[in-house]
Enzyme design. Structure first.
Site, mmCIF file in Angstrom:
data_model
loop_
_atom_site.group_PDB
_atom_site.id
_atom_site.type_symbol
_atom_site.label_atom_id
_atom_site.label_comp_id
_atom_site.label_asym_id
_atom_site.label_seq_id
_atom_site.Cartn_x
_atom_site.Cartn_y
_atom_site.Cartn_z
ATOM 1 N N ASP A 102 0.858 -1.164 0.000
ATOM 2 C CA ASP A 102 0.000 0.000 0.000
ATOM 3 C C ASP A 102 0.902 1.224 0.000
ATOM 4 O O ASP A 102 2.039 1.171 0.470
ATOM 5 C CB ASP A 102 -0.918 0.000 1.234
ATOM 6 C CG ASP A 102 -2.037 1.034 1.103
ATOM 7 O OD1 ASP A 102 -2.788 1.212 2.053
ATOM 8 O OD2 ASP A 102 -2.140 1.670 0.028
ATOM 9 N N SER A 103 0.367 2.337 -0.544
ATOM 10 C CA SER A 103 1.235 3.490 -0.848
ATOM 11 C C SER A 103 1.540 4.339 0.378
ATOM 12 O O SER A 103 2.342 5.267 0.311
ATOM 13 C CB SER A 103 0.521 4.381 -1.876
ATOM 14 O OG SER A 103 -0.776 4.689 -1.370
ATOM 15 N N GLY A 105 -0.765 6.201 1.820
ATOM 16 C CA GLY A 105 -1.788 7.239 1.881
ATOM 17 C C GLY A 105 -2.645 7.077 3.128
ATOM 18 O O GLY A 105 -2.812 7.990 3.926
ATOM 19 N N GLN A 198 -11.612 7.059 -5.178
ATOM 20 C CA GLN A 198 -12.095 7.704 -3.964
ATOM 21 C C GLN A 198 -13.511 8.243 -4.213
ATOM 22 O O GLN A 198 -14.296 7.587 -4.900
ATOM 23 C CB GLN A 198 -11.127 8.815 -3.525
ATOM 24 C CG GLN A 198 -9.762 8.287 -3.040
ATOM 25 C CD GLN A 198 -9.845 7.497 -1.745
ATOM 26 O OE1 GLN A 198 -10.836 7.575 -1.006
ATOM 27 N NE2 GLN A 198 -8.816 6.706 -1.451
ATOM 28 N N GLY A 225 -11.232 4.582 0.501
ATOM 29 C CA GLY A 225 -12.181 5.471 1.177
ATOM 30 C C GLY A 225 -13.385 4.755 1.753
ATOM 31 O O GLY A 225 -14.386 5.375 2.090
ATOM 32 N N ASP A 275 -8.003 -7.115 1.632
ATOM 33 C CA ASP A 275 -6.999 -7.213 2.698
ATOM 34 C C ASP A 275 -7.632 -6.711 3.983
ATOM 35 O O ASP A 275 -8.534 -5.847 3.931
ATOM 36 C CB ASP A 275 -5.762 -6.361 2.375
ATOM 37 C CG ASP A 275 -5.920 -4.935 2.890
ATOM 38 O OD1 ASP A 275 -6.558 -4.137 2.181
ATOM 39 O OD2 ASP A 275 -5.447 -4.642 4.014
ATOM 40 N N CYS A 313 -12.557 -27.449 10.524
ATOM 41 C CA CYS A 313 -11.486 -26.606 9.988
ATOM 42 C C CYS A 313 -10.226 -27.436 9.771
ATOM 43 O O CYS A 313 -9.858 -28.240 10.619
ATOM 44 C CB CYS A 313 -11.197 -25.469 10.972
ATOM 45 S SG CYS A 313 -9.846 -24.388 10.456
ATOM 46 N N CYS A 315 -7.155 -26.310 9.602
ATOM 47 C CA CYS A 315 -5.920 -25.587 9.937
ATOM 48 C C CYS A 315 -5.122 -26.331 11.005
ATOM 49 O O CYS A 315 -5.638 -27.204 11.711
ATOM 50 C CB CYS A 315 -6.233 -24.154 10.408
ATOM 51 S SG CYS A 315 -6.589 -23.991 12.159
ATOM 52 N N CYS A 318 -6.704 -26.315 14.558
ATOM 53 C CA CYS A 318 -7.896 -27.149 14.752
ATOM 54 C C CYS A 318 -7.607 -28.632 14.584
ATOM 55 O O CYS A 318 -8.292 -29.481 15.147
ATOM 56 C CB CYS A 318 -8.998 -26.721 13.789
ATOM 57 S SG CYS A 318 -9.599 -25.070 14.155
ATOM 58 N N HIS A 344 -5.385 -19.963 12.755
ATOM 59 C CA HIS A 344 -6.783 -20.337 12.478
ATOM 60 C C HIS A 344 -7.525 -19.220 11.722
ATOM 61 O O HIS A 344 -8.202 -19.484 10.726
ATOM 62 C CB HIS A 344 -7.531 -20.663 13.776
ATOM 63 C CG HIS A 344 -9.005 -20.776 13.544
ATOM 64 N ND1 HIS A 344 -9.600 -21.888 12.985
ATOM 65 C CD2 HIS A 344 -9.999 -19.866 13.710
ATOM 66 C CE1 HIS A 344 -10.896 -21.688 12.835
ATOM 67 N NE2 HIS A 344 -11.169 -20.456 13.257
HETATM 68 C C1 LIG Z 1 -9.563 -0.798 7.355
HETATM 69 N N1 LIG Z 1 -10.211 0.017 6.380
HETATM 70 C C2 LIG Z 1 -9.500 0.571 5.380
HETATM 71 N N2 LIG Z 1 -8.190 0.304 5.128
HETATM 72 C C3 LIG Z 1 -7.862 1.103 4.078
HETATM 73 C C4 LIG Z 1 -6.629 1.251 3.428
HETATM 74 C C5 LIG Z 1 -5.431 0.420 3.865
HETATM 75 C C6 LIG Z 1 -5.556 -0.996 3.318
HETATM 76 N N3 LIG Z 1 -4.727 -1.929 4.102
HETATM 77 C C7 LIG Z 1 -3.315 -1.705 3.946
HETATM 78 C C8 LIG Z 1 -2.525 -2.643 4.818
HETATM 79 C C9 LIG Z 1 -2.746 -2.390 6.310
HETATM 80 C C10 LIG Z 1 -1.390 -2.237 6.922
HETATM 81 C C11 LIG Z 1 -0.396 -2.678 5.898
HETATM 82 C C12 LIG Z 1 -1.051 -2.505 4.559
HETATM 83 C C13 LIG Z 1 -6.539 2.220 2.383
HETATM 84 N N4 LIG Z 1 -5.329 2.426 1.738
HETATM 85 C C14 LIG Z 1 -5.226 3.413 0.810
HETATM 86 N N5 LIG Z 1 -4.049 3.656 0.201
HETATM 87 N N6 LIG Z 1 -6.299 4.190 0.451
HETATM 88 C C15 LIG Z 1 -7.528 4.023 1.005
HETATM 89 O O1 LIG Z 1 -8.485 4.740 0.662
HETATM 90 C C16 LIG Z 1 -7.683 2.997 2.029
HETATM 91 C C17 LIG Z 1 -8.911 2.791 2.674
HETATM 92 C C18 LIG Z 1 -8.989 1.845 3.696
HETATM 93 N N7 LIG Z 1 -10.021 1.499 4.535
HETATM 94 ZN ZN LIG Z 2 -8.867 -23.766 12.392
#
Ligand SMILES: CNc1nc2c(CCNCC3CCCC3)c3nc(N)[nH]c(=O)c3cc2[nH]1
Ligand SMILES: [Zn+2]
Length: 378
Positions: A102-103, A105, A198, A225, A275, A313, A315, A318, A344
Site C-alpha cells: 500500500d502506498s 496514503g 475515492q 475510502g 486485505d 477446519c 488448519c 484445529c 486459524h
Molecule cells: C480498514 N479500512 C480501510 N483500510 C484502508 C486502506 C489500507 C488498506 N490496508 C493496507 C494494509 C494495512 C497495513 C499494511 C497494509 C486504504 N489504503 C489506501 N491507500 N487508500 C484508502 O483509501 C484505504 C482505505 C482503507 N479502509
Molecule cells: Zn482452524
C-alpha cells in the site's frame, strides 16, 4: 468469460474472469512475476514485512497467495533503500509468493498526527520518533519500486468519514492528479501500479473518480475510502455505483475489507481482492473467527472444552489442539497461543475465499451467499 485484452505494462493481467449468472461475481486468475493466483482472494497483512506471529512457510501451507506490506512503515523503519540493498522485500522476508504494497496514503492519514496536506503531498510526524516526514506520489512510488512488490498502489488520500461534499470533491480531484503523477513516476517494468478510486460516500464523486482513473488506463483498481466507519449499506451502495464502471478484465481490490459478511457481499458486486488486519488483530486478543460468528476462546466457558475451535477446519490449530489448551496458553501469555489463533483466523478467511471461488465456478454463488449469511451472526 472476459478474454484478456493485451494491455501495455500489465503483469497483473486479468483473464478467465468467469461471470456467474448474477450481477458481477466472478472467478479469475491474476498474473504476476511471482505466480498466477486465484481470485476472489484474501491477502494477509504483513505491515512491517512480517505477517505477525506466523512464518512464510506457515503462510504458504495455509494457502496464502499474495500478502501485503506497507510503504509508510517500511519507509520510516528500516528504510526502503535498505530493503532494496537486501535484494528487495521478497528476499528480505523470504516470501516467494506475491506481494502488494500500500502506498502509505491511508497510514499517513490514520496513524501519524497529520500536519498538513498540500497539492505537493502530505507532511506528517512519524509515529515512531515524532520526526517530521513528507510523502508525495513521487516519493511513495520510488519507495515502492525499492521494495519491489509485484503490485503497488498510487499515492492517494483516504477521505475521512464523514466528510463535507466540497472537501470530498476537492480531495478526490487531487487524488486523481496524484494518480497521474504516480503513473509518471513509475518506471519499473514487471511491476503493476493500481490506481485507487475515492469519492467519499457521494455517488456522483465515486463515478467521476472511477471514470477519470479508468481513462488513465491502469492494470488494476483499488477501491479506497471505504471501511472507514460508514454503515455497511452505505459501503455496498458505493460499490454498486463504482464497480460496474471499472473494466471487467482488470482486478478490483477493495481496500481494508474485512469480515466474511462484507466479503461475500463485495464479491457479489464483482470485487476480486481483499486485505484486512482484522483476522490477525483479533487473534492476538484471543478471538477466533468461525462460520457462525466470533468465538472468544479466552472465555472461561472453554476452560474444559476439549474440542478444537472448529471441528470442520483444516488448519494446524484445529487439527491438533483443543479450545482448552489454546485458552490456557492465552491466559498464561504464551506466544504459541497467539500463533494458533492467528493461524486459524488466516486459514478461515483464505479458505472462505476459496469456497466462494468454487461456488462461482460451479454457478451456485447465490445459494452459497444465502446459506452463509443465514448462519453467520455479524
Ligand atoms: C480498514 N479500512 C480501510 N483500510 C484502508 C486502506 C489500507 C488498506 N490496508 C493496507 C494494509 C494495512 C497495513 C499494511 C497494509 C486504504 N489504503 C489506501 N491507500 N487508500 C484508502 O483509501 C484505504 C482505505 C482503507 N479502509
Ligand atoms: Zn482452524
Amino acid at each position: 468469460t472476459c478474454a484478456f485484452a493485451g494491455q501495455k505494462k500489465v503483469l497483473a493481467a486479468y483473464e478467465e474472469a468467469v461471470k456467474c449468472g448474477y450481477s458481477g461475481a466472478r472467478a479469475g486468475r491474476l498474473h504476476t512475476p511471482h505466480g498466477v493466483f486465484d481470485t476472489p482472494m484474501f491477502m494477509p497483512v504483513g505491515t512491517q514485512a512480517t505477517v505477525k506471529a506466523v512464518s512464510p512457510r506457515e503462510l504458504k501451507e495455509m494457502g496464502a497467495q499474495i500478502i501485503l506490506s506497507n510503504t509508510y512503515h517500511l519507509y520510516l523503519r528500516p528504510g526502503t533503500e535498505l530493503v532494496a540493498e537486501a535484494g528487495g522485500l521478497h528476499r528480505f522476508m523470504d516470501w516467494d509468493g506475491g506481494i502488494l504494497t500500500d502506498s502509505g496514503g491511508f497510514q499517513v492519514f490514520s496513524l501519524g498526527p497529520l500536519r498538513k496536506i498540500t497539492e505537493e503531498g502530505a507532511a506528517f510526524r512519524s509515529h515512531i520518533d515524532g520526526s517530521t516526514q513528507f510523502l508525495s506520489p513521487e516519493i511513495a512510488i520510488k519507495a515502492q519500486m525499492n521494495l519491489g512488490a509485484d503490485i503497488i498502489m498510487a499515492f492517494d488520500e483516504c477521505i475521512p468519514y464523514p466528510a463535507e461534499y466540497q472537501y470530498a470533491k476537492l480531495s478526490t480531484e487531487r487524488t486523481t492528479r496524484w494518480a497521474e503523477r504516480s503513473q509518471k513516476a513509475h518506471t519499473r517494468s514487471g511491476q503493476a501500479l493500481f490506481a485507487i478510486v475515492q469519492g467519499g460516500m457521494y455517488q456522483d464523486l465515486r463515478r467521476v473518480s472511477a471514470n477519470d482513473l479508468v481513462s488513465l488506463d491502469f492494470p488494476g483498481y483499488g477501491i479506497g475510502g471505504l471501511s472507514v466507519g460508514e454503515p455497511k449499506p452505505v459501503m455496498y451502495e458505493m460499490l454498486e455505483q463504482t464497480v460496474p464502471l471499472l473494466p471487467e478484465n482488470k482486478p478490483r481490490y477493495l481496500m481494508g475489507v474485512g469480515t466474511p459478511d462484507c466479503l461475500v457481499e463485495a464479491v457479489r458486486y464483482g470485487i476480486d481482492m481483499f486485505d484486512c488486519v482484522f483476522p490477525t488483530r483479533v487473534a492476538r486478543n484471543g478471538t477466533a473467527m468461525t462460520k457462525s460468528g466470533r468465538l472468544v476462546v479466552k472465555n472461561a466457558a472453554y476452560a474444559k472444552d476439549f474440542l478444537p475451535i472448529d471441528e470442520n477446519c483444516g488448519c494446524y490449530a484445529c487439527q491438533n489442539f483443543s479450545r482448552a489448551y489454546i485458552r490456557h496458553l492465552l491466559k498464561a501469555d504464551e506466544i504459541f497461543g497467539l500463533r494458533l489463533t492467528t493461524i486459524h483466523n488466516l486459514y478461515f478467511l483464505l479458505d472462505f475465499t476459496k469456497k466462494m471461488r468454487q461456488a462461482i465456478l460451479e454457478d451456485r454463488f447465490l445459494s452459497f451467499r444465502e446459506e452463509f449469511l443465514a448462519q453467520y451472526c455479524k
